[in-house]
Design a protein around this motif. Structure first.
Motif, PDB file in Angstrom:
ATOM      1  N   ARG A  98     -14.387  14.989  14.918  1.00  0.00           N
ATOM      2  CA  ARG A  98     -15.731  14.507  15.244  1.00  0.00           C
ATOM      3  C   ARG A  98     -16.308  15.203  16.464  1.00  0.00           C
ATOM      4  NH1 ARG A  98     -16.614  10.718  19.056  1.00  0.00           N
ATOM      5  NH2 ARG A  98     -18.156   9.671  17.781  1.00  0.00           N
ATOM      6  N   CYS A  99     -17.622  15.076  16.603  1.00  0.00           N
ATOM      7  CA  CYS A  99     -18.352  15.504  17.793  1.00  0.00           C
ATOM      8  C   CYS A  99     -18.891  14.242  18.471  1.00  0.00           C
ATOM      9  CB  CYS A  99     -19.531  16.406  17.404  1.00  0.00           C
ATOM     10  SG  CYS A  99     -19.052  17.979  16.676  1.00  0.00           S
ATOM     11  N   TRP A 100     -19.357  14.358  19.716  1.00  0.00           N
ATOM     12  CA  TRP A 100     -19.976  13.216  20.374  1.00  0.00           C
ATOM     13  C   TRP A 100     -21.342  12.953  19.757  1.00  0.00           C
ATOM     14  CZ3 TRP A 100     -17.611   9.867  23.346  1.00  0.00           C
ATOM     15  CH2 TRP A 100     -16.426  10.254  23.968  1.00  0.00           C
ATOM     16  N   LYS A 101     -22.047  14.021  19.432  1.00  0.00           N
ATOM     17  CA  LYS A 101     -23.378  13.888  18.823  1.00  0.00           C
ATOM     18  C   LYS A 101     -23.367  14.552  17.448  1.00  0.00           C
ATOM     19  CE  LYS A 101     -25.906  11.938  22.119  1.00  0.00           C
ATOM     20  NZ  LYS A 101     -26.808  10.839  21.923  1.00  0.00           N
ATOM     21  N   GLU A 102     -24.377  15.382  17.152  1.00  0.00           N
ATOM     22  CA  GLU A 102     -24.530  15.966  15.822  1.00  0.00           C
ATOM     23  C   GLU A 102     -23.528  17.099  15.568  1.00  0.00           C
ATOM     24  OE1 GLU A 102     -27.058  16.215  18.138  1.00  0.00           O
ATOM     25  OE2 GLU A 102     -28.175  14.415  17.604  1.00  0.00           O
ATOM     26  N   ILE A 103     -23.263  17.327  14.274  1.00  0.00           N
ATOM     27  CA  ILE A 103     -22.384  18.413  13.835  1.00  0.00           C
ATOM     28  C   ILE A 103     -23.245  19.570  13.357  1.00  0.00           C
ATOM     29  CG2 ILE A 103     -20.728  19.106  12.059  1.00  0.00           C
ATOM     30  CD1 ILE A 103     -19.531  16.312  12.239  1.00  0.00           C
ATOM     31  N   ARG A 104     -22.958  20.790  13.812  1.00  0.00           N
ATOM     32  CA  ARG A 104     -23.679  21.984  13.365  1.00  0.00           C
ATOM     33  C   ARG A 104     -23.070  22.547  12.089  1.00  0.00           C
ATOM     34  NH1 ARG A 104     -24.491  26.630  17.529  1.00  0.00           N
ATOM     35  NH2 ARG A 104     -25.978  25.083  18.261  1.00  0.00           N
ATOM     36  N   SER A 105     -21.738  22.736  12.073  1.00  0.00           N
ATOM     37  CA  SER A 105     -21.089  23.288  10.881  1.00  0.00           C
ATOM     38  C   SER A 105     -19.653  22.804  10.788  1.00  0.00           C
ATOM     39  CB  SER A 105     -21.140  24.817  10.897  1.00  0.00           C
ATOM     40  OG  SER A 105     -20.361  25.312  11.963  1.00  0.00           O
ATOM     41  N   VAL A 106     -19.145  22.861   9.551  1.00  0.00           N
ATOM     42  CA  VAL A 106     -17.775  22.440   9.278  1.00  0.00           C
ATOM     43  C   VAL A 106     -17.178  23.449   8.312  1.00  0.00           C
ATOM     44  CG1 VAL A 106     -16.324  20.634   8.291  1.00  0.00           C
ATOM     45  CG2 VAL A 106     -18.394  20.008   9.510  1.00  0.00           C
ATOM     46  N   ARG A 107     -15.907  23.809   8.530  1.00  0.00           N
ATOM     47  CA  ARG A 107     -15.218  24.686   7.596  1.00  0.00           C
ATOM     48  C   ARG A 107     -13.735  24.360   7.593  1.00  0.00           C
ATOM     49  NH1 ARG A 107     -12.391  29.025   9.814  1.00  0.00           N
ATOM     50  NH2 ARG A 107     -12.702  29.271  12.041  1.00  0.00           N
ATOM     51  N   VAL A 108     -13.076  24.741   6.510  1.00  0.00           N
ATOM     52  CA  VAL A 108     -11.633  24.556   6.386  1.00  0.00           C
ATOM     53  C   VAL A 108     -11.011  25.935   6.272  1.00  0.00           C
ATOM     54  CG1 VAL A 108      -9.773  23.592   4.992  1.00  0.00           C
ATOM     55  CG2 VAL A 108     -11.907  22.325   5.248  1.00  0.00           C
ATOM     56  N   SER A 109     -10.005  26.225   7.098  1.00  0.00           N
ATOM     57  CA  SER A 109      -9.314  27.515   7.022  1.00  0.00           C
ATOM     58  C   SER A 109      -8.022  27.333   6.219  1.00  0.00           C
ATOM     59  CB  SER A 109      -9.019  28.070   8.410  1.00  0.00           C
ATOM     60  OG  SER A 109      -8.144  27.201   9.106  1.00  0.00           O
ATOM     61  N   HIS A 110      -7.607  28.426   5.560  1.00  0.00           N
ATOM     62  CA  HIS A 110      -6.412  28.432   4.718  1.00  0.00           C
ATOM     63  C   HIS A 110      -5.499  29.563   5.176  1.00  0.00           C
ATOM     64  CE1 HIS A 110      -8.373  25.788   1.732  1.00  0.00           C
ATOM     65  NE2 HIS A 110      -9.455  26.408   2.151  1.00  0.00           N
ATOM     66  N   LEU A 111      -4.195  29.310   5.193  1.00  0.00           N
ATOM     67  CA  LEU A 111      -3.217  30.315   5.569  1.00  0.00           C
ATOM     68  C   LEU A 111      -2.027  30.196   4.625  1.00  0.00           C
ATOM     69  CD1 LEU A 111      -2.287  32.522   7.577  1.00  0.00           C
ATOM     70  CD2 LEU A 111      -1.290  30.684   8.941  1.00  0.00           C
ATOM     71  N   ARG A 112      -1.678  31.295   3.958  1.00  0.00           N
ATOM     72  CA  ARG A 112      -0.540  31.293   3.045  1.00  0.00           C
ATOM     73  C   ARG A 112       0.742  31.178   3.869  1.00  0.00           C
ATOM     74  NH1 ARG A 112      -0.056  33.525  -2.383  1.00  0.00           N
ATOM     75  NH2 ARG A 112      -2.191  34.258  -2.086  1.00  0.00           N
ATOM     76  N   ARG A 113       1.610  30.265   3.519  1.00  0.00           N
ATOM     77  CA  ARG A 113       2.871  30.037   4.242  1.00  0.00           C
ATOM     78  C   ARG A 113       4.047  30.442   3.416  1.00  0.00           C
ATOM     79  NH1 ARG A 113       2.794  29.730   9.289  1.00  0.00           N
ATOM     80  NH2 ARG A 113       4.594  28.496   9.247  1.00  0.00           N
TER      81      ARG A 113
END
Length: 115
Positions: A100-115
């Motif tokens: 979360r942010c304290w106020k508004e969110i500008r962008s969200v993304r999910v990163s992936h890494l092969r394990r």
């Protein structure tokens, strides 16, 4: 042997030698070795933003383990951007990531890494 016929004979010999050097021994097509097809990878993630909270629901349908992490960029310059702890999802694994942010969110993304 006359000078003219000797010149012709030498010219034929040179042309023949060049023809042997230039002409390929075999005209059969040589195929490149095939690379194995890449295995599918990457968990499917659905991201939801509600107010100042971002949530990602991820599911890994593949055999390789995927390390997923949620990254949230906040709108306000003074609001600290947030990254969730990375989670390793094995085959058929599921995870819910929240930040979360304290106020508004500008962008969200999910990163992936092969394990």
């Amino acid at each position: 042997m006359s000078r003219r016929s000797a010149s012709a004979l030498v010219a034929l010999g040179v042309l023949g030698a060049v023809g042997v050097l230039v002409w390929p021994a075999s005209t059969a097509a040589v195929s490149e070795p095939q690379k194995p097809a890449a295995r599918p990878f990457g968990a499917a993630c659905s991201v939801y933003v509600e107010g100042s909270t971002a949530t990602a629901h991820c599911h890994n349908p593949y055999l390789d383990t995927d390390r997923v992490q949620l990254h949230v960029e906040c709108e306000r310059w003074w609001d600290v951007d947030a990254d969730s702890a990375p989670v390793d999802l094995g085959p058929t694994g599921r995870a819910t990531l929240t930040e979360r942010c304290w106020k508004e969110i500008r962008s969200v993304r999910v990163s992936h890494l092969r394990r």
